[in-house]
Scaffold this motif. Structure first.
Motif, PDB file in Angstrom:
ATOM      1  N   GLN A  86      -6.162  28.069  23.739  1.00  0.00           N
ATOM      2  CA  GLN A  86      -5.684  27.687  25.105  1.00  0.00           C
ATOM      3  C   GLN A  86      -5.078  26.258  24.955  1.00  0.00           C
ATOM      4  OE1 GLN A  86      -8.898  26.833  27.936  1.00  0.00           O
ATOM      5  NE2 GLN A  86      -7.693  26.226  29.339  1.00  0.00           N
ATOM      6  N   TYR A  87      -5.185  25.495  23.986  1.00  0.00           N
ATOM      7  CA  TYR A  87      -4.637  24.054  24.140  1.00  0.00           C
ATOM      8  C   TYR A  87      -3.853  23.903  22.795  1.00  0.00           C
ATOM      9  CZ  TYR A  87      -7.601  22.814  27.861  1.00  0.00           C
ATOM     10  OH  TYR A  87      -8.417  22.720  28.974  1.00  0.00           O
ATOM     11  N   GLY A  88      -3.408  25.172  22.455  1.00  0.00           N
ATOM     12  CA  GLY A  88      -2.489  24.944  21.219  1.00  0.00           C
ATOM     13  C   GLY A  88      -1.160  25.620  21.283  1.00  0.00           C
ATOM     14  N   ALA A  89      -0.570  25.896  22.398  1.00  0.00           N
ATOM     15  CA  ALA A  89       0.771  26.282  22.827  1.00  0.00           C
ATOM     16  C   ALA A  89       1.663  25.132  22.390  1.00  0.00           C
ATOM     17  CB  ALA A  89       0.863  26.728  24.319  1.00  0.00           C
ATOM     18  N   PRO A  90       2.948  25.874  21.710  1.00  0.00           N
ATOM     19  CA  PRO A  90       3.722  24.701  21.308  1.00  0.00           C
ATOM     20  C   PRO A  90       4.156  23.255  22.417  1.00  0.00           C
ATOM     21  CG  PRO A  90       4.479  26.914  20.848  1.00  0.00           C
ATOM     22  CD  PRO A  90       3.381  26.980  21.686  1.00  0.00           C
ATOM     23  N   ASP A  91       4.268  23.825  23.610  1.00  0.00           N
ATOM     24  CA  ASP A  91       4.611  22.639  24.652  1.00  0.00           C
ATOM     25  C   ASP A  91       3.445  21.602  24.860  1.00  0.00           C
ATOM     26  OD1 ASP A  91       2.860  24.582  25.728  1.00  0.00           O
ATOM     27  OD2 ASP A  91       4.001  24.259  27.786  1.00  0.00           O
ATOM     28  N   ARG A  92       2.196  22.023  24.872  1.00  0.00           N
ATOM     29  CA  ARG A  92       1.143  21.307  24.892  1.00  0.00           C
ATOM     30  C   ARG A  92       0.926  20.409  23.485  1.00  0.00           C
ATOM     31  NH1 ARG A  92      -4.444  19.716  22.999  1.00  0.00           N
ATOM     32  NH2 ARG A  92      -5.118  18.545  24.718  1.00  0.00           N
ATOM     33  N   PHE A  93       1.179  21.400  22.190  1.00  0.00           N
ATOM     34  CA  PHE A  93       1.098  20.412  21.021  1.00  0.00           C
ATOM     35  C   PHE A  93       2.465  19.512  20.858  1.00  0.00           C
ATOM     36  CE2 PHE A  93       2.254  20.208  16.600  1.00  0.00           C
ATOM     37  CZ  PHE A  93       0.976  19.890  15.907  1.00  0.00           C
ATOM     38  N   ARG A  94       3.404  19.800  21.488  1.00  0.00           N
ATOM     39  CA  ARG A  94       4.712  18.712  21.304  1.00  0.00           C
ATOM     40  C   ARG A  94       4.098  17.401  22.091  1.00  0.00           C
ATOM     41  NH1 ARG A  94      10.233  18.338  21.051  1.00  0.00           N
ATOM     42  NH2 ARG A  94      10.532  16.223  20.985  1.00  0.00           N
ATOM     43  N   ARG A  95       3.613  17.677  23.298  1.00  0.00           N
ATOM     44  CA  ARG A  95       3.142  16.440  24.011  1.00  0.00           C
ATOM     45  C   ARG A  95       1.921  15.723  23.466  1.00  0.00           C
ATOM     46  NH1 ARG A  95       2.875  20.386  28.333  1.00  0.00           N
ATOM     47  NH2 ARG A  95       0.436  20.664  28.260  1.00  0.00           N
ATOM     48  N   VAL A  96       1.055  16.186  22.738  1.00  0.00           N
ATOM     49  CA  VAL A  96       0.049  15.571  21.850  1.00  0.00           C
ATOM     50  C   VAL A  96       0.851  14.883  20.698  1.00  0.00           C
ATOM     51  CG1 VAL A  96      -1.701  16.048  20.191  1.00  0.00           C
ATOM     52  CG2 VAL A  96      -1.719  17.130  22.277  1.00  0.00           C
ATOM     53  N   ILE A  97       1.701  15.204  20.038  1.00  0.00           N
ATOM     54  CA  ILE A  97       2.205  14.784  18.921  1.00  0.00           C
ATOM     55  C   ILE A  97       3.114  13.434  19.382  1.00  0.00           C
ATOM     56  CG2 ILE A  97       1.497  16.379  17.105  1.00  0.00           C
ATOM     57  CD1 ILE A  97       4.396  17.394  17.172  1.00  0.00           C
ATOM     58  N   ASP A  98       3.777  13.778  20.579  1.00  0.00           N
ATOM     59  CA  ASP A  98       4.677  12.757  20.826  1.00  0.00           C
ATOM     60  C   ASP A  98       3.774  11.647  21.734  1.00  0.00           C
ATOM     61  OD1 ASP A  98       7.130  13.611  20.062  1.00  0.00           O
ATOM     62  OD2 ASP A  98       7.474  15.060  21.771  1.00  0.00           O
ATOM     63  N   ALA A  99       2.627  11.923  21.891  1.00  0.00           N
ATOM     64  CA  ALA A  99       1.727  10.690  22.925  1.00  0.00           C
ATOM     65  C   ALA A  99       1.908   9.586  22.563  1.00  0.00           C
ATOM     66  CB  ALA A  99       0.436  11.436  23.049  1.00  0.00           C
ATOM     67  N   LEU A 100       1.717   8.716  23.245  1.00  0.00           N
ATOM     68  CA  LEU A 100       1.572   7.037  23.059  1.00  0.00           C
ATOM     69  C   LEU A 100       0.299   6.738  23.449  1.00  0.00           C
ATOM     70  CD1 LEU A 100       4.887   6.302  24.659  1.00  0.00           C
ATOM     71  CD2 LEU A 100       4.484   6.260  22.194  1.00  0.00           C
ATOM     72  N   PRO A 101      -0.214   5.380  22.713  1.00  0.00           N
ATOM     73  CA  PRO A 101      -1.590   4.949  23.153  1.00  0.00           C
ATOM     74  C   PRO A 101      -1.277   4.175  24.559  1.00  0.00           C
ATOM     75  CG  PRO A 101      -0.147   3.367  21.532  1.00  0.00           C
ATOM     76  CD  PRO A 101       0.591   4.593  21.770  1.00  0.00           C
ATOM     77  N   LEU A 102      -2.567   4.157  25.129  1.00  0.00           N
ATOM     78  CA  LEU A 102      -2.658   3.391  26.388  1.00  0.00           C
ATOM     79  C   LEU A 102      -3.704   2.485  26.040  1.00  0.00           C
ATOM     80  CD1 LEU A 102      -2.449   2.866  29.398  1.00  0.00           C
ATOM     81  CD2 LEU A 102      -3.935   4.922  29.547  1.00  0.00           C
ATOM     82  N   PRO A 103      -3.145   1.117  25.446  1.00  0.00           N
ATOM     83  CA  PRO A 103      -3.922   0.046  24.791  1.00  0.00           C
ATOM     84  C   PRO A 103      -4.940  -0.642  25.878  1.00  0.00           C
ATOM     85  CG  PRO A 103      -1.741  -0.543  24.922  1.00  0.00           C
ATOM     86  CD  PRO A 103      -1.881   0.834  25.381  1.00  0.00           C
TER      87      PRO A 103
END
Length: 337
Positions: free
Chosen positions: A228-245
């Motif tokens: 469910q959470y492994g689609a390419p668009d969601r994966f791209r959001r994950v690996i492009d994500a930034l920290p919320l420090p």
């Protein structure tokens, strides 16, 4: 007028350079179990993105040291981890990661590993197969012995399970891992304190978010990936994500009993547009109260026993090809009767 930067903000800005998206897989190509499985075509799409884009996939141990000491990491740093003793990692996952030159850490629950010399079919791997992957470059972390719900155990029971796992790692692999992944992502303060006392350098949950140098090293986030959470668009959001420090994260323990918790944190990056933050829980969007750099979210009602999560995101800069990046912070609570 000069802008005053506090010592906490200076430390936070240094730690911001130490950040990584840590991925978590379980099964590979086991379509009958979609909640913990990634399809092979999804996995191959993930690998294609990681090897063709502006990403640096690093060994977990290297990233943990950077988080611990505030050492800068490359932009778009990514780590790959796998949880549980499933043989499909041996037969499907690792051959593809190995061919792409991508390092992987395998968090093993030792009770599930078979003692036989030859593995057949699905299910669990043998120790011979685990040793082969060790020799091929896989690194290891502990995922308990019996895969228990740790917050339901006494501190003595938690330690006994961990000691059994460590003894098997030393007996079968000749090593003592320095990282731990909580079964089901569930932890309480006693389990976190145990990891520190036993000499681990970091421990990981299963809540979404980018790990950064100011996080609690005994409850670091990872992005869970499944069908469910492994689609390419969601994966791209994950690996492009930034920290919320953030600092001053509350509550100190992710275990909930009785009154629903107030989830709060103080953002340490002063230029973030906190008026655009959005937080979500199991029932949908939650109201976020913002006072200066402080964000607090109330769940309203106590969720039923089990696991529940809160995720907070806010928009960041876009990538060179126009993809929206998101600052991402999540947590998981264990609701006990």
């Amino acid at each position: 007028m000069a802008v005053l930067i506090t010592p906490i903000q200076v430390k936070a800005q240094a730690s911001m350079a130490s950040a990584a998206s840590i991925l978590m897989y379980h099964r590979f190509g086991e379509g009958k179990l979609p909640s913990t499985n990634i399809r092979i075509e999804q996995l191959e799409a993930h690998i294609a993105l990681l090897t063709s884009g502006p990403y640096t996939v690093l060994p977990l141990d290297e990233v943990v040291v950077a988080l611990q000491y505030g050492t800068p990491l490359p932009p778009n740093a990514v780590v790959i981890t796998v949880d549980d003793a499933y043989r499909s990692f041996v037969t499907e996952g690792w051959p593809r990661f190995k061919a792409a030159g991508l390092p992987v850490t395998w968090f093993l629950n030792t009770a599930a590993v078979k003692s036989g010399a030859v593995g057949t079919g699905g299910g669990a791997p043998t120790w011979d197969e685990v040793r082969r992957l060790r020799d091929e470059g896989v690194t290891f972390g502990v995922h308990s012995h019996a895969h228990p719900h740790l917050p339901t155990l006494t501190p003595q029971e938690q330690e006994a399970d961990l000691d059994r796992a460590l003894a098997l790692f030393e007996q079968e692999l000749g090593l003592r891992p320095k990282t731990f992944a909580y079964p089901y992502g569930e932890a309480d303060r006693a389990a976190m304190d145990l990891m520190a006392a036993k000499g681990f350098v970091a421990a990981f949950g299963q809540h979404s978010g980018v790990a950064w140098g100011g996080d609690d090293r005994w409850y670091l986030p990872r992005f869970a990936l499944n069908e469910q959470y492994g689609a390419p668009d969601r994966f791209r959001r994950v690996i492009d994500a930034l920290p919320l420090p953030a600092t001053d994260v509350m509550p100190a323990s992710p275990v909930v009993r009785g009154t629903p918790p107030v989830y709060g944190f103080t953002v340490t990056q002063p230029d973030l547009p906190l008026d655009r933050i959005a937080c979500y829980g199991p029932s949908g969007k939650l109201a976020a109260q913002i006072v200066g750099p402080r964000v607090e979210v109330r769940m309203g009602v106590t969720p039923p026993p089990g696991r529940t999560r809160i995720n907070c995101t806010l928009p960041g800069p876009r990538t060179a090809d126009g993809i929206q990046r998101w600052h991402w912070r999540g947590t998981q609570f264990v609701v006990l009767p």
